[in-house]
Design a protein around this motif. Structure first.
Motif, short mmCIF file in Angstrom:
data_model
loop_
_atom_site.label_atom_id
_atom_site.label_comp_id
_atom_site.label_asym_id
_atom_site.label_seq_id
_atom_site.Cartn_x
_atom_site.Cartn_y
_atom_site.Cartn_z
N ARG A 1 31.63 40.55 45.44
CA ARG A 1 30.20 40.75 45.21
C ARG A 1 29.93 41.44 43.88
N LEU A 2 30.83 42.33 43.49
CA LEU A 2 30.71 42.99 42.19
C LEU A 2 30.87 41.97 41.07
N ARG A 3 31.82 41.07 41.23
CA ARG A 3 32.01 40.01 40.24
C ARG A 3 30.78 39.10 40.13
N GLN A 4 30.14 38.84 41.25
CA GLN A 4 28.94 38.00 41.22
C GLN A 4 27.84 38.62 40.35
N LYS A 5 27.85 39.95 40.26
CA LYS A 5 26.85 40.63 39.45
C LYS A 5 27.27 40.82 38.00
N LEU A 6 28.58 40.90 37.76
CA LEU A 6 29.06 41.21 36.42
C LEU A 6 29.60 40.02 35.64
N GLU A 7 30.24 39.11 36.31
CA GLU A 7 30.94 38.03 35.63
C GLU A 7 29.99 36.86 35.32
N ARG A 8 30.22 36.23 34.16
CA ARG A 8 29.47 35.01 33.86
C ARG A 8 29.89 33.89 34.80
N ASN A 9 31.19 33.85 35.10
CA ASN A 9 31.71 32.88 36.06
C ASN A 9 32.61 33.63 37.05
N PRO A 10 32.05 34.02 38.20
CA PRO A 10 32.83 34.82 39.17
C PRO A 10 34.11 34.15 39.63
N ASP A 11 34.17 32.80 39.55
CA ASP A 11 35.37 32.09 39.97
C ASP A 11 36.47 32.14 38.91
N ALA A 12 36.10 32.52 37.69
CA ALA A 12 37.09 32.69 36.61
C ALA A 12 36.79 34.02 35.92
N PRO A 13 37.03 35.12 36.62
CA PRO A 13 36.61 36.44 36.13
C PRO A 13 37.32 36.86 34.85
N GLU A 14 36.55 37.45 33.94
CA GLU A 14 37.10 37.95 32.68
C GLU A 14 37.07 39.47 32.61
N ILE A 15 36.27 40.10 33.48
CA ILE A 15 36.13 41.56 33.46
C ILE A 15 37.07 42.21 34.47
N ILE A 16 36.95 41.82 35.73
CA ILE A 16 37.82 42.36 36.78
C ILE A 16 38.91 41.34 37.06
N GLU A 17 40.10 41.62 36.56
CA GLU A 17 41.22 40.71 36.71
C GLU A 17 41.95 40.95 38.03
N THR A 18 42.40 39.88 38.64
CA THR A 18 43.27 39.98 39.82
C THR A 18 44.71 39.74 39.40
N LEU A 19 45.58 40.65 39.77
CA LEU A 19 47.02 40.43 39.59
C LEU A 19 47.59 40.18 40.98
N LYS A 20 47.85 38.94 41.25
CA LYS A 20 48.17 38.50 42.58
C LYS A 20 49.32 39.30 43.19
N GLY A 21 49.08 39.80 44.40
CA GLY A 21 50.07 40.55 45.12
C GLY A 21 50.20 42.00 44.68
N ILE A 22 49.42 42.39 43.65
CA ILE A 22 49.51 43.75 43.14
C ILE A 22 48.18 44.48 43.28
N GLY A 23 47.15 43.96 42.61
CA GLY A 23 45.86 44.65 42.66
C GLY A 23 44.91 44.13 41.61
N TYR A 24 44.18 45.02 40.94
CA TYR A 24 43.15 44.62 39.99
C TYR A 24 43.27 45.44 38.71
N ARG A 25 42.65 44.90 37.64
CA ARG A 25 42.63 45.62 36.37
C ARG A 25 41.34 45.28 35.62
N VAL A 26 40.78 46.30 34.97
CA VAL A 26 39.65 46.10 34.06
C VAL A 26 40.13 46.46 32.67
#
Length: 225
Positions: A198-223
């Motif tokens: 939901r945060l990505r829906q508000k911040l990202e231009r394309n929530p399905d291809a996020p550029e701000i909040i990155e997912t590192l699969k199996g680990i976590g997230y990074r900004v």
């Protein structure tokens, strides 16, 4: 915009550790092994971290020269010395004093205060991607393209601010959850994932291809900043 630090420390092990920690938290660091010529570099920076025990010119001498060269740039002294006389002498020119050993969280917090007090940063706004700005002083989020404020829920805001306190770091989902909710993470819980989406829906231009909040699969997230 990265906050710029001039760091003067002759101990290579400590210097390398502090520089890496600060860079991971979004600072730009110029590290010098001595104070020779430091007054020629200070004008490029917003704050100075100065170790007292230096080869050649000691930290007190270097500090006085730096303060004379750039009175508006705050100086934070680092020292293994705990004597009151040393602190008193240091604070004749320095703006803060930290005794070794120290935790980098405390160091970063003190740097932030010094930069904010000195007006060293031209703005309290942090850019995320090409279109989002966060005013860390007012705790508000804006769309740069429209100028409109982006309204976040309480938990969305807490998650975003937690990311900004740990810029460029890969944060395990367990760590984020426990910091924001204040309770132990239960394996398989989807609460954080839902809030991130939901945060990505508000911040990202394309929530399905996020550029701000990155997912590192199996680990976590990074900004990244």
């Amino acid at each position: 915009m990265k906050r710029s630090v001039l760091y003067i420390e002759d101990n290579e092990k400590i210097g390398s550790w502090v520089k890496d920690e600060l860079q991971q938290r979004g600072f730009s660091v110029q590290w010098l092994l001595s104070g020779e010529g430091a007054e020629n570099e200070i004008h490029q920076h917003e704050v100075v971290i100065l170790d007292i025990m230096l080869p050649g010119l000691d930290g007190f001498t270097v500090g006085r020269r730096l303060k004379k060269a750039a009175p508006a740039v705050p100086i934070l002294l680092l020292s293994a010395r705990t004597a009151i006389d040393d602190k008193v002498e240091g604070l004749q020119f320095a703006d803060d004093y930290v005794t070794k050993p120290f935790h980098t969280d405390e160091l970063v917090a003190r740097l932030e205060v010094l930069i904010r007090r000195s007006g060293g940063t031209s703005s309290t706004r942090i850019a995320l991607g090409n279109h989002i700005e966060v005013d860390t002083e007012l705790q508000m989020v804006y769309d740069k393209d429209t100028g409109a404020e982006i309204i976040l829920t309480g938990k969305q805001h807490q998650i975003l601010m937690y990311f900004l306190r740990h810029p460029n770091q890969v944060l395990p989902k367990e760590q984020i959850y426990e910091a924001v909710w204040g309770e132990a993470y239960i394996t398989g819980d989807k609460t954080l994932m839902v809030h991130i989406r939901r945060l990505r829906q508000k911040l990202e231009r394309n929530p399905d291809a996020p550029e701000i909040i990155e997912t590192l699969k199996g680990i976590g997230y990074r900004v990244k900043l």
